[in-house]
Enzyme design. Structure first.
Site, PDB file in Angstrom:
ATOM      1  CG  ASP A   8      37.677  33.594  52.488  1.00  0.00           C
ATOM      2  OD1 ASP A   8      37.454  32.512  52.228  1.00  0.00           O
ATOM      3  OD2 ASP A   8      37.492  34.281  51.388  1.00  0.00           O
ATOM      4  CG  ASP A  10      39.923  30.698  47.080  1.00  0.00           C
ATOM      5  OD1 ASP A  10      39.760  30.415  46.073  1.00  0.00           O
ATOM      6  OD2 ASP A  10      40.687  30.312  48.143  1.00  0.00           O
ATOM      7  CG  ASP A  39      33.916  41.182  35.311  1.00  0.00           C
ATOM      8  OD1 ASP A  39      34.843  41.075  36.110  1.00  0.00           O
ATOM      9  OD2 ASP A  39      33.619  42.090  34.178  1.00  0.00           O
ATOM     10  CG  ASP A 164      36.164  37.484  49.014  1.00  0.00           C
ATOM     11  OD1 ASP A 164      36.236  36.286  50.077  1.00  0.00           O
ATOM     12  OD2 ASP A 164      36.037  37.505  48.025  1.00  0.00           O
TER      13      ASP A 164
END
Length: 211
Positions: A8, A10, A39, A164
């Site tokens: 991946d 990003d 966040d 991620d």
């Protein structure tokens, strides 16, 4: 050793969050919409720009004008603060030296993926890079992974998906390959669990089977 590594982009190879967040905040400000902290942006990324904007403004307030404005702003900020995670290029160099085929599969558009890959010189390690629009379906669909394996001539036993976000893990698992979840990124898992978990790029060589 895994002979085929699918990364991946990003949150896995590059930390792009600050540039995405600042572009998003300027977009919300432009349209008089409520802003929020980084966040929160972290929880919105991973499924492409359309989904990012829908989550940021709510589906009922979404419009193509908002999305297009964000694209215009972000295109100018692709690499303002974005940078590779510490050690990731060393890992990619080691994998290349060991003969591994490495590609990037992103849910970014190909134009962004190509610009970023070339800007950071990742093309010197990679055997290909693909945005979501290279295929009829995007992650978490397994189709892109299957198509890449077919194009590069590798079997499911040869390949490892590193990412991620649940989109990466579900895409890889659905295609029948092993998966590795990057806890240092900013995504999350859902129902499908990864085969491996890492806290930094420095752990990739061991997972990949390098000696």
């Amino acid at each position: 050793m895994f002979r085929m590594i699918i990364f991946d982009l990003d949150g896995t190879v590059l930390n792009t969050l600050d540039d995405i967040h600042s572009s998003l905040m300027d977009t919300l400000d432009k349209f008089g919409l409520e802003k929020f902290g980084i966040d929160t942006t972290r929880t919105f990324v991973g499924d492409g720009i359309r989904k990012l904007i829908e989550r940021a403004v709510s589906p009922d307030k979404y419009s193509e004008n908002i999305e297009n404005y964000f694209r215009e702003i972000y295109n100018k900020r692709l690499v303002e603060t974005t940078k590779p995670y510490d050690g990731i290029t060393d890992v990619m160099e080691r994998l290349k030296a060991a003969g591994a085929c490495q590609v990037v599969l992103s849910n970014k558009a190909t134009e962004y993926t190509d610009s970023i890959v070339r800007h950071f010189g990742l093309d010197r390690y990679l055997d290909g890079w693909y945005g979501f629009d290279c295929f009829h379906e995007k992650k978490p669909s397994p189709l892109p992974v299957r198509e890449i394996l077919k194009e590069k001539g590798f079997s499911v036993d040869d390949a490892l998906m590193i990412g991620d976000n649940y989109t990466d893990i579900e895409s890889g698992a659905g295609a029948g390959i092993k998966t590795c979840f990057c806890k240092y990124g900013y995504g999350k898992l859902r129902s499908v669990q990864a085969d491996f978990f890492i806290g930094s790029p420095s752990e990739i060589p061991q997972i990949a089977g390098l000696k």
